[in-house]
Design an enzyme around this catalytic site. Structure first.
Site, PDB file in Angstrom:
ATOM      1  N   TYR A 123       0.837  -1.383  -0.003  1.00  0.00           N
ATOM      2  CA  TYR A 123       0.063  -0.006   0.055  1.00  0.00           C
ATOM      3  C   TYR A 123       0.937   1.555   0.069  1.00  0.00           C
ATOM      4  O   TYR A 123       0.329   2.325  -0.100  1.00  0.00           O
ATOM      5  CB  TYR A 123      -0.905   0.166   1.124  1.00  0.00           C
ATOM      6  CG  TYR A 123      -2.053  -1.002   1.070  1.00  0.00           C
ATOM      7  CD1 TYR A 123      -1.616  -2.453   0.669  1.00  0.00           C
ATOM      8  CD2 TYR A 123      -3.330  -0.810   1.099  1.00  0.00           C
ATOM      9  CE1 TYR A 123      -2.683  -3.381   0.481  1.00  0.00           C
ATOM     10  CE2 TYR A 123      -4.248  -1.675   1.153  1.00  0.00           C
ATOM     11  CZ  TYR A 123      -3.907  -2.952   0.846  1.00  0.00           C
ATOM     12  OH  TYR A 123      -4.994  -4.068   0.631  1.00  0.00           O
ATOM     13  N   LYS A 168       2.837 -14.840   5.469  1.00  0.00           N
ATOM     14  CA  LYS A 168       2.923 -15.815   4.273  1.00  0.00           C
ATOM     15  C   LYS A 168       4.445 -16.153   4.064  1.00  0.00           C
ATOM     16  O   LYS A 168       4.915 -16.009   2.711  1.00  0.00           O
ATOM     17  CB  LYS A 168       2.173 -15.408   3.147  1.00  0.00           C
ATOM     18  CG  LYS A 168       2.124 -16.410   1.750  1.00  0.00           C
ATOM     19  CD  LYS A 168       1.129 -17.638   1.994  1.00  0.00           C
ATOM     20  CE  LYS A 168       1.110 -18.633   1.039  1.00  0.00           C
ATOM     21  NZ  LYS A 168       0.359 -19.798   1.262  1.00  0.00           N
ATOM     22  N   ASP A 198      -3.482 -17.926   4.092  1.00  0.00           N
ATOM     23  CA  ASP A 198      -4.703 -18.927   3.400  1.00  0.00           C
ATOM     24  C   ASP A 198      -5.253 -19.655   4.609  1.00  0.00           C
ATOM     25  O   ASP A 198      -6.583 -19.874   4.584  1.00  0.00           O
ATOM     26  CB  ASP A 198      -4.091 -19.603   2.370  1.00  0.00           C
ATOM     27  CG  ASP A 198      -2.653 -20.267   2.677  1.00  0.00           C
ATOM     28  OD1 ASP A 198      -1.947 -19.603   3.344  1.00  0.00           O
ATOM     29  OD2 ASP A 198      -2.482 -21.138   2.151  1.00  0.00           O
ATOM     30  N   ASP A 222      -6.529  -6.227   5.257  1.00  0.00           N
ATOM     31  CA  ASP A 222      -7.544  -5.559   4.583  1.00  0.00           C
ATOM     32  C   ASP A 222      -8.557  -6.734   4.172  1.00  0.00           C
ATOM     33  O   ASP A 222      -9.940  -6.496   4.225  1.00  0.00           O
ATOM     34  CB  ASP A 222      -6.897  -4.944   3.499  1.00  0.00           C
ATOM     35  CG  ASP A 222      -7.926  -3.979   2.479  1.00  0.00           C
ATOM     36  OD1 ASP A 222      -8.934  -4.011   3.009  1.00  0.00           O
ATOM     37  OD2 ASP A 222      -7.262  -3.596   1.536  1.00  0.00           O
ATOM     38  N   ASP A 226     -12.796  -8.082   6.310  1.00  0.00           N
ATOM     39  CA  ASP A 226     -13.984  -8.152   5.445  1.00  0.00           C
ATOM     40  C   ASP A 226     -14.698  -9.493   5.704  1.00  0.00           C
ATOM     41  O   ASP A 226     -15.680  -9.580   5.979  1.00  0.00           O
ATOM     42  CB  ASP A 226     -13.737  -7.841   3.863  1.00  0.00           C
ATOM     43  CG  ASP A 226     -13.953  -6.251   3.398  1.00  0.00           C
ATOM     44  OD1 ASP A 226     -13.821  -5.423   4.483  1.00  0.00           O
ATOM     45  OD2 ASP A 226     -14.619  -6.160   2.397  1.00  0.00           O
TER      46      ASP A 226
HETATM   47  P1  ATP Z   1     -15.059  -1.211  -1.613  1.00  0.00           P
HETATM   48  O1  ATP Z   1     -14.571  -1.642  -2.793  1.00  0.00           O
HETATM   49  O2  ATP Z   1     -14.512   0.322  -1.271  1.00  0.00           O
HETATM   50  O3  ATP Z   1     -14.547  -2.135  -0.434  1.00  0.00           O
HETATM   51  P2  ATP Z   1     -17.771  -1.660  -1.827  1.00  0.00           P
HETATM   52  O4  ATP Z   1     -18.574  -0.527  -2.529  1.00  0.00           O
HETATM   53  O5  ATP Z   1     -17.659  -2.703  -3.017  1.00  0.00           O
HETATM   54  O6  ATP Z   1     -16.446  -1.110  -1.213  1.00  0.00           O
HETATM   55  P3  ATP Z   1     -18.334  -3.203   0.523  1.00  0.00           P
HETATM   56  O7  ATP Z   1     -18.127  -2.237   1.615  1.00  0.00           O
HETATM   57  O8  ATP Z   1     -17.272  -4.324   0.030  1.00  0.00           O
HETATM   58  O9  ATP Z   1     -18.676  -2.361  -1.137  1.00  0.00           O
HETATM   59  O10 ATP Z   1     -19.828  -3.880   0.491  1.00  0.00           O
HETATM   60  C1  ATP Z   1     -20.048  -4.725  -0.312  1.00  0.00           C
HETATM   61  C2  ATP Z   1     -21.666  -4.821  -0.395  1.00  0.00           C
HETATM   62  O11 ATP Z   1     -22.321  -4.946   1.211  1.00  0.00           O
HETATM   63  C3  ATP Z   1     -22.024  -3.620  -0.768  1.00  0.00           C
HETATM   64  O12 ATP Z   1     -22.178  -3.541  -2.304  1.00  0.00           O
HETATM   65  C4  ATP Z   1     -23.520  -3.349  -0.164  1.00  0.00           C
HETATM   66  O13 ATP Z   1     -24.637  -4.230  -0.755  1.00  0.00           O
HETATM   67  C5  ATP Z   1     -23.425  -4.211   1.300  1.00  0.00           C
HETATM   68  N1  ATP Z   1     -23.136  -3.103   2.239  1.00  0.00           N
HETATM   69  C6  ATP Z   1     -21.757  -2.474   2.396  1.00  0.00           C
HETATM   70  N2  ATP Z   1     -21.889  -1.628   3.426  1.00  0.00           N
HETATM   71  C7  ATP Z   1     -23.132  -2.056   3.891  1.00  0.00           C
HETATM   72  C8  ATP Z   1     -24.008  -1.083   4.983  1.00  0.00           C
HETATM   73  N3  ATP Z   1     -23.340  -0.288   5.462  1.00  0.00           N
HETATM   74  N4  ATP Z   1     -25.031  -1.519   5.085  1.00  0.00           N
HETATM   75  C9  ATP Z   1     -25.942  -2.415   4.312  1.00  0.00           C
HETATM   76  N5  ATP Z   1     -25.189  -3.106   3.270  1.00  0.00           N
HETATM   77  C10 ATP Z   1     -24.003  -2.855   3.235  1.00  0.00           C
END
Ligand code: ATP
Length: 327
Positions: A123, A168, A198, A222, A226
């Protein structure tokens, strides 16, 4: 002296969840007598479209002067805003607690804290293209590893004294090898184990209860956080803090989620719990506890957004939680 807090609403669902969280933050500040001097500034895709830069000079000036940045997610320009703030102020520790909330359906029981190194690794932005070859540098330093390992140690001492170091080093023998060796040395007084990234991903799904504090590098952290957030019940619930020696930034783990932006259905809990972490960082645990209690109460009373089985809007949830905080 009031704490100077810069609010950056961000992109996509950012302005909605930040708006809801501000109700709660203001209620907690008022109830517990915490003086916050709040200012708003633009950054992200919105700013890029308007001014041609994702991080305008004015925002940067306000960020320089702030003690705390409270930020919504940034869309396409995340690197130019989120990473810039982390690097510019050396917010080297990304703290991401992952814990089930009572009443929220989850894949498994989980209660751990990710301590993710936040300013090194791939990063740092050292990427090059030479013809048909693309190169990214992965930078890990002994000093940076020692510094983040000490943070993991502090968290472990407040918890179950167990740290899992994730790397890793069987493939990246030099860079991840350095991270592993220095981390293990710093943590020698605790119960420590190590895991390849992994295997850690698999264990987080198979047996997440085995983790207490997870110490890892920037990119692995990161990705794994998730995954862990989803195990705990959803990305809309996961808060985070980016901590340095003199300044900190708090933000939800989730992204801009453009697919649901403007619909009023985004879950504000991740942003609200990031607010709780902010109060904790300034030493006002009672305010943080009141926010966490109010979040649990809202779920118990079924005031929740659709992602966790409710029917309320983002703002309704924020206002309800703020009313509980106000007492
Ligand atoms: P990034 O690529 O910046 O990580 P992203 O816009 O792809 O972000 P994510 O945060 O990874 O979104 O979220 C994936 C999905 O989870 C979103 O597309 C949405 O449908 C759902 N999501 C994310 N945050 C929320 C929230 N606060 N409330 C409800 N659903 C959410």
């Amino acid at each position: 002296m009031p704490y100077k807090v810069l609010i950056i609403p961000g992109d996509g669902i950012g302005p909605e969840v930040v708006d809801a969280a501000l109700y709660v933050i203001k209620a907690a500040a008022e109830r517990f007598g915490v003086e916050l001097e709040m200012k708003m500034a633009e950054a992200g895709d919105v700013a890029l479209r308007k001014y041609g830069v994702a991080m305008p000079q004015e925002t940067l000036k306000l960020a320089d002067a702030a003690d705390i940045i409270f930020k919504g997610p940034i869309g396409e320009s995340a690197y130019d805003v989120t990473s810039l703030i982390r690097m510019r102020y050396t917010l080297y520790a990304n703290i991401r607690p992952v814990k089930n909330l009572p009443g929220v359906p989850a894949l498994k029981e989980i209660d751990c804290v990710f301590v993710r190194e936040n300013v090194e690794d791939v990063y740092v932005g050292a990427e090059y293209r030479v013809g048909g070859v693309a190169i990214a540098l992965k930078i890990i330093t002994e000093e940076g590893t020692r510094r983040i390992a000490r943070v993991a140690k502090r968290y472990a001492e407040m918890r179950r004294r167990r740290v899992t170091v994730v790397h890793k080093a069987n493939v990246l023998r030099v860079v991840d090898g350095l991270f592993r060796d220095v981390a293990l040395e710093e943590l020698r007084e605790l119960e420590v184990d190590q895991m390849y990234v992994d295997a850690a991903a698999m264990e987080l799904v198979r047996n997440p209860a085995r983790f207490d504090v997870v110490l890892t590098t920037n990119q692995y952290g990161d990705i794994l956080t998730d995954l862990a957030a989803q195990v705990a019940g959803g990305i809309g619930l996961a808060p985070s803090g980016n901590i340095g020696d003199a300044k900190a930034m708090f933000e939800p783990v989730h992204g801009a989620a453009f697919d649901i932006a403007g619909k009023g259905i985004a879950n504000p809990i991740a942003a609200i719990l990031s607010g709780a972490m902010m109060f904790e960082w300034i030493g006002r645990k009672e305010a943080a506890d009141a926010i966490r209690f109010a979040v649990e109460k809202s779920i118990e009373k079924d005031v929740k957004t659709p992602d966790i089985g409710g029917r309320n809007t983002t703002l309704e949830v924020g206002k309800y939680i703020s009313s509980i905080v106000s007492g």
